[in-house]
Design a protein around this motif. Structure first.
Motif, PDB file in Angstrom:
ATOM      1  N   GLU A  96       0.939  -1.045   0.439  1.00  0.00           N
ATOM      2  CA  GLU A  96       0.114   0.327   0.002  1.00  0.00           C
ATOM      3  C   GLU A  96       0.963   1.364  -0.440  1.00  0.00           C
ATOM      4  O   GLU A  96       0.698   1.727  -0.856  1.00  0.00           O
ATOM      5  CB  GLU A  96      -1.458   0.296   1.525  1.00  0.00           C
ATOM      6  CG  GLU A  96      -1.809  -1.033   1.282  1.00  0.00           C
ATOM      7  CD  GLU A  96      -2.831  -1.126   2.162  1.00  0.00           C
ATOM      8  OE1 GLU A  96      -1.920  -0.327   3.635  1.00  0.00           O
ATOM      9  OE2 GLU A  96      -4.326  -1.717   2.600  1.00  0.00           O
ATOM     10  N   THR A  97       1.835   1.161   0.492  1.00  0.00           N
ATOM     11  CA  THR A  97       2.886   2.861   0.808  1.00  0.00           C
ATOM     12  C   THR A  97       3.097   2.639  -0.364  1.00  0.00           C
ATOM     13  O   THR A  97       3.652   3.539  -1.210  1.00  0.00           O
ATOM     14  CB  THR A  97       3.844   1.962   1.676  1.00  0.00           C
ATOM     15  OG1 THR A  97       3.584   2.161   3.166  1.00  0.00           O
ATOM     16  CG2 THR A  97       4.917   3.085   2.104  1.00  0.00           C
ATOM     17  N   MET A  98       3.943   1.266  -1.058  1.00  0.00           N
ATOM     18  CA  MET A  98       4.339   1.724  -2.666  1.00  0.00           C
ATOM     19  C   MET A  98       3.269   2.738  -3.392  1.00  0.00           C
ATOM     20  O   MET A  98       3.734   2.905  -4.184  1.00  0.00           O
ATOM     21  CB  MET A  98       5.118   0.107  -2.972  1.00  0.00           C
ATOM     22  CG  MET A  98       5.979  -0.003  -2.154  1.00  0.00           C
ATOM     23  SD  MET A  98       6.293  -1.831  -3.380  1.00  0.00           S
ATOM     24  CE  MET A  98       7.460  -2.417  -2.165  1.00  0.00           C
ATOM     25  N   ILE A  99       2.354   1.641  -3.242  1.00  0.00           N
ATOM     26  CA  ILE A  99       0.771   2.469  -4.753  1.00  0.00           C
ATOM     27  C   ILE A  99       0.771   3.520  -4.305  1.00  0.00           C
ATOM     28  O   ILE A  99       1.005   4.288  -5.086  1.00  0.00           O
ATOM     29  CB  ILE A  99      -0.071   1.072  -4.359  1.00  0.00           C
ATOM     30  CG1 ILE A  99      -0.125  -0.134  -4.439  1.00  0.00           C
ATOM     31  CG2 ILE A  99      -1.194   2.405  -5.306  1.00  0.00           C
ATOM     32  CD1 ILE A  99      -1.094  -1.229  -4.446  1.00  0.00           C
ATOM     33  N   SER A 100       0.998   4.094  -2.847  1.00  0.00           N
ATOM     34  CA  SER A 100       0.889   5.807  -2.404  1.00  0.00           C
ATOM     35  C   SER A 100       2.400   6.252  -2.985  1.00  0.00           C
ATOM     36  O   SER A 100       1.336   7.376  -3.488  1.00  0.00           O
ATOM     37  CB  SER A 100       0.854   5.525  -1.375  1.00  0.00           C
ATOM     38  OG  SER A 100      -0.599   4.654  -0.919  1.00  0.00           O
ATOM     39  N   GLY A 101       3.019   5.662  -2.747  1.00  0.00           N
ATOM     40  CA  GLY A 101       4.600   6.410  -3.217  1.00  0.00           C
ATOM     41  C   GLY A 101       4.056   6.680  -4.806  1.00  0.00           C
ATOM     42  O   GLY A 101       4.548   7.774  -5.341  1.00  0.00           O
ATOM     43  N   LEU A 102       3.985   5.461  -5.670  1.00  0.00           N
ATOM     44  CA  LEU A 102       3.777   5.775  -6.959  1.00  0.00           C
ATOM     45  C   LEU A 102       2.413   7.004  -7.318  1.00  0.00           C
ATOM     46  O   LEU A 102       3.004   7.723  -7.953  1.00  0.00           O
ATOM     47  CB  LEU A 102       3.031   4.479  -7.495  1.00  0.00           C
ATOM     48  CG  LEU A 102       4.106   3.348  -8.039  1.00  0.00           C
ATOM     49  CD1 LEU A 102       3.131   2.602  -8.179  1.00  0.00           C
ATOM     50  CD2 LEU A 102       5.075   4.037  -8.791  1.00  0.00           C
ATOM     51  N   LEU A 103       1.097   7.017  -6.867  1.00  0.00           N
ATOM     52  CA  LEU A 103       0.230   8.123  -6.503  1.00  0.00           C
ATOM     53  C   LEU A 103       0.600   9.446  -6.696  1.00  0.00           C
ATOM     54  O   LEU A 103       1.149  10.577  -6.657  1.00  0.00           O
ATOM     55  CB  LEU A 103      -0.753   8.048  -6.130  1.00  0.00           C
ATOM     56  CG  LEU A 103      -1.511   6.228  -6.994  1.00  0.00           C
ATOM     57  CD1 LEU A 103      -3.184   5.928  -5.741  1.00  0.00           C
ATOM     58  CD2 LEU A 103      -1.792   6.901  -8.292  1.00  0.00           C
ATOM     59  N   ASP A 104       1.777   9.319  -5.107  1.00  0.00           N
ATOM     60  CA  ASP A 104       2.410  10.640  -4.732  1.00  0.00           C
ATOM     61  C   ASP A 104       3.347  11.074  -5.808  1.00  0.00           C
ATOM     62  O   ASP A 104       3.303  12.389  -5.985  1.00  0.00           O
ATOM     63  CB  ASP A 104       3.068  10.538  -3.586  1.00  0.00           C
ATOM     64  CG  ASP A 104       2.114  10.830  -2.380  1.00  0.00           C
ATOM     65  OD1 ASP A 104       0.938  10.965  -2.643  1.00  0.00           O
ATOM     66  OD2 ASP A 104       2.310   9.797  -1.466  1.00  0.00           O
ATOM     67  N   THR A 105       4.280  10.709  -6.636  1.00  0.00           N
ATOM     68  CA  THR A 105       5.302  11.368  -7.246  1.00  0.00           C
ATOM     69  C   THR A 105       4.230  11.570  -8.762  1.00  0.00           C
ATOM     70  O   THR A 105       4.663  12.603  -9.400  1.00  0.00           O
ATOM     71  CB  THR A 105       5.877   9.357  -8.083  1.00  0.00           C
ATOM     72  OG1 THR A 105       6.825   9.175  -6.897  1.00  0.00           O
ATOM     73  CG2 THR A 105       6.830  10.435  -8.839  1.00  0.00           C
ATOM     74  N   TYR A 106       2.942  10.573  -8.674  1.00  0.00           N
ATOM     75  CA  TYR A 106       2.637  11.631 -10.482  1.00  0.00           C
ATOM     76  C   TYR A 106       1.662  12.538  -9.732  1.00  0.00           C
ATOM     77  O   TYR A 106       2.137  13.697 -10.335  1.00  0.00           O
ATOM     78  CB  TYR A 106       1.210   9.779 -10.147  1.00  0.00           C
ATOM     79  CG  TYR A 106       0.346  11.041 -11.686  1.00  0.00           C
ATOM     80  CD1 TYR A 106       0.160  10.948 -12.731  1.00  0.00           C
ATOM     81  CD2 TYR A 106      -0.881  10.716 -10.494  1.00  0.00           C
ATOM     82  CE1 TYR A 106      -0.533  12.194 -13.139  1.00  0.00           C
ATOM     83  CE2 TYR A 106      -2.122  11.863 -11.907  1.00  0.00           C
ATOM     84  CZ  TYR A 106      -1.808  11.750 -12.530  1.00  0.00           C
ATOM     85  OH  TYR A 106      -2.565  12.267 -13.354  1.00  0.00           O
ATOM     86  N   ARG A 107       1.198  12.926  -9.074  1.00  0.00           N
ATOM     87  CA  ARG A 107       0.412  13.890  -8.085  1.00  0.00           C
ATOM     88  C   ARG A 107       1.762  15.055  -8.106  1.00  0.00           C
ATOM     89  O   ARG A 107       1.318  16.742  -8.314  1.00  0.00           O
ATOM     90  CB  ARG A 107       0.396  14.201  -7.558  1.00  0.00           C
ATOM     91  CG  ARG A 107      -0.527  13.263  -6.512  1.00  0.00           C
ATOM     92  CD  ARG A 107      -2.113  12.751  -5.756  1.00  0.00           C
ATOM     93  NE  ARG A 107      -2.894  12.123  -5.937  1.00  0.00           N
ATOM     94  CZ  ARG A 107      -3.068  11.307  -4.782  1.00  0.00           C
ATOM     95  NH1 ARG A 107      -1.926  10.686  -3.757  1.00  0.00           N
ATOM     96  NH2 ARG A 107      -4.159  10.598  -4.827  1.00  0.00           N
TER      97      ARG A 107
END
Length: 174
Positions: free
Chosen positions: A105-116
């Motif tokens: 979940e942290t990795m997925i959130s990190g991906l989305l945060d990077t996108y944002r």
């Protein structure tokens, strides 16, 4: 002299327009029009920049779509695994599953945060926030855990992104 002036003006005016357009493109504005009304090398350069602009824009859109799709597709099975792991009776195995799920979940959130962050041109919006109150409100969200928090400050205002900082606090507490 007049002929030289107009010749140089005719040569340098499109270069100035191209330079301004390239600056806007490098800032992320792919909608800037580059008018090409010449058939010489400068016209070819303008056409090439227009083609490059379209290609880069398409690649960025494809990358964004892939990132969002992959993140969404990963969350669905992850939610099913999370639900299924609740029925595991072995506490050690259950805890290992929970840790792995949290890491994913942290990795997925990190991906989305990077996108944002890339979408916001890498800038965090920061505002003055009372960090003591933010910490207290974050702790209050943990209902089943007793946490003793004290601060030497009654209030302490700092310029931060409160959502990101609350995430940091939650991760530390968790």
């Amino acid at each position: 002299t007049v002929l030289l002036y107009f010749s140089l003006w005719w040569i340098f005016k499109p270069i100035k327009k191209l330079s301004q357009a390239v600056e806007q493109i490098s800032a992320g504005n792919f909608e800037v029009p580059i008018e090409v009304n010449r058939t010489d090398e400068l016209g070819n350069l303008g056409d090439t920049i227009n083609d490059m602009k379209v290609s880069i824009s398409d690649m960025i859109k494809a990358k964004e779509a892939l990132l969002i799709d992959v993140s969404h597709e990963l969350r669905s099975p992850l939610t099913r695994i999370k639900l299924a792991s609740e029925f595991i009776e072995d506490k050690d195995l259950k805890n290992r599953f929970r840790d792995d799920i949290k890491e994913l979940e942290t990795m997925i959130s990190g991906l989305l945060d990077t996108y944002r962050m890339e979408h916001m041109n890498g800038k965090l919006e920061t505002v003055p926030v009372d960090i003591v109150r933010l910490m207290e409100s974050t702790i209050a969200k943990f209902e089943n855990v007793k946490i003793d928090f004290s601060s030497e400050f009654e209030a302490r205002e700092v310029k931060i992104n409160s959502e990101k900082m609350e995430t940091v606090f939650r991760n530390i507490i968790d």
